[in-house]
Every structure is written in structure tokens, then in C-alpha cells.
Scaffold this active site. Sequence first.
Site, PDB file in Angstrom:
ATOM      1  N   TYR A 187      -9.594   3.880  26.516  1.00  0.00           N
ATOM      2  CA  TYR A 187     -10.295   4.035  25.177  1.00  0.00           C
ATOM      3  C   TYR A 187      -9.564   3.315  24.086  1.00  0.00           C
ATOM      4  CZ  TYR A 187     -13.121   6.466  21.624  1.00  0.00           C
ATOM      5  OH  TYR A 187     -13.860   6.746  20.566  1.00  0.00           O
ATOM      6  N   SER A 237     -11.677   4.542  15.878  1.00  0.00           N
ATOM      7  CA  SER A 237     -11.508   6.236  16.394  1.00  0.00           C
ATOM      8  C   SER A 237     -10.046   6.339  15.647  1.00  0.00           C
ATOM      9  CB  SER A 237     -11.351   6.354  17.718  1.00  0.00           C
ATOM     10  OG  SER A 237     -10.801   7.524  18.247  1.00  0.00           O
TER      11      SER A 237
END
Length: 286
Positions: A148, A135
Site C-alpha cells: 500500500y 494517504s
Amino acid sequence: MSKVILVTGAGRGLGTDIAREALAAGHQVVATGRRPEEVEKALGGPRDNLLVTKLDVTSLEDAEAAAQAAVDRFGRIDVLINNAGNLFTGYFEEISPAQMRRQFETNLFGPMNVTRAVLPVLRKQRAGHVITITSTAGLVGMEFTSAYAASKFAEEGWMESLRHDVEPYNIHTTVVEPGYFRTELLVDGSTIWPELSIEDYAPRTAPRIEGMRSMNGRQPGDPAKLARALLTIAGQDEPLERFVAGADAIEAAEAKAKELLAQAEASRELGDDLAYDDTTERDPCH
């Protein structure tokens, strides 16, 4: 050239798009997910070049069984696409220790399990490609994403190091850092909200959650286009080692690179001469 491509998290979101585009391009696809019946339904039912098999990435036994099933059906594995993941979001103090561990179990140890199961096949072949989707949050830490981002930063470090481990066996690696794509990452079930509540954070937490919910379905990135780009990379003789995916991701990566260079330069006066006075060579490991 047709390849055997194993995709994790193929039951919905980007994983479904990857599997669908791979099938349309004539590849043989091993589409995996925790609920195989949902994977098969999402991909339009059985077909000759599709194997659907159960895989919870947090289970090494599932991963080993899926890899064996792929070899039994198609004889080899050419490309592994580590796609499965989820998002535990919230301010660090409001994310419980158990939630933090679950985030890492899925986003870091999950792809490690699958890669651990597939690498013996690729080494035996002396050929293969491991693609792991991280990501932009694996490059740039952001507010409300400490769990995350931590898991994605860890994925980045693992993949950067793995490349050197497997290069001698003609195995390529690619890290993919998407920006905002219209997948199902922000739907309940893929996004998990913080278990804890701290009064100091309350005025910021509620608006953040509402903002993330309102973003779902409005992300600019087209996951089908991303899926096709990944297949292009999988077909390259010398595939990209890092694919920054999306204009927003490229902008963020450029800004981070400039920031790192500036911080390195700002550290020079204080940090450049910290070796023992009698040291003539720098330690290559630090």
C-alpha cells in the site's frame, strides 16, 4: 460557483461522502464506480445534477467512456477527484507478486488511467483541477503496509511531477494525504490480506490482522468533514497543492519533515562533495 465534479469510487466510503456533499452544495456530479446501480442507490437515486456511470479505474476504456459521458451530459469537467483505491496489507514477503501488481493497478495505474482520459478535456478548456487522494502512508512507510505504501508513494511522485506538466494550461493539482478516517477501507473487499504465509512472520501477522479489523469503525476522522474540506479546496482560486488531512496526518507529516531534515544534515559530511573534481555546476536533475 457550480462545478462539474467527477468522482471515482463513489459507491461507498469517502467517495459516497464526496459525491453526496457535492450534490448538496449544488454541483453537477459524475459519480462513478464498478457497479453503477450501487452508486445510484448510495446517493439516493437519480436527479438532474447527477450522472452515474460505470468506471473500473483499471480500464482505460472505462475511463475514456466516463469522461465522454460527463462532457456529453454537462458539457465540461471542472474537477476530477481520484478517490478509488484499495489496501493490500501484510509483510512484504507474504504479499504475493500478483497481489503487489494488483495493488499498483488499482492505486497507481487506476488514477493514471482516469487522469489520462480527463486531461484532454481540461487542456481544451484551459482550466481544471485534478485532486488525487493518497494517504499518510504515501509520506511515511509503516509496518505491514509495504504494498500500500509503495503504491501511495508512487502516486505522490506522479502527482508532484504532473503539476509541472499541466501548469501551463491553467490546470491545478492537489495531493490529499488523509490520516485515519472512518471510511470503508478496512472492510473485507477493500482490504485484502496476504496470500502467502511464512512461519517467521506468523507470530506478528495474526495480531496485526486482528488489530486492523478491530480498528474498523473506530477511526477518528469524519469522512463527511473531509469531503467538505475537499470541496472548499476545489473552490479556491489557487488551491492547495498538498492537503494533509487530519490531526494525526499533520503530526506524522511534521515528524517526517523533521526526520528528512535531520537525515539530510547527517548526510552532509559524506554526501556533499561527491561531484567530479572539475565540475563547477551541479546537475539540476540529480
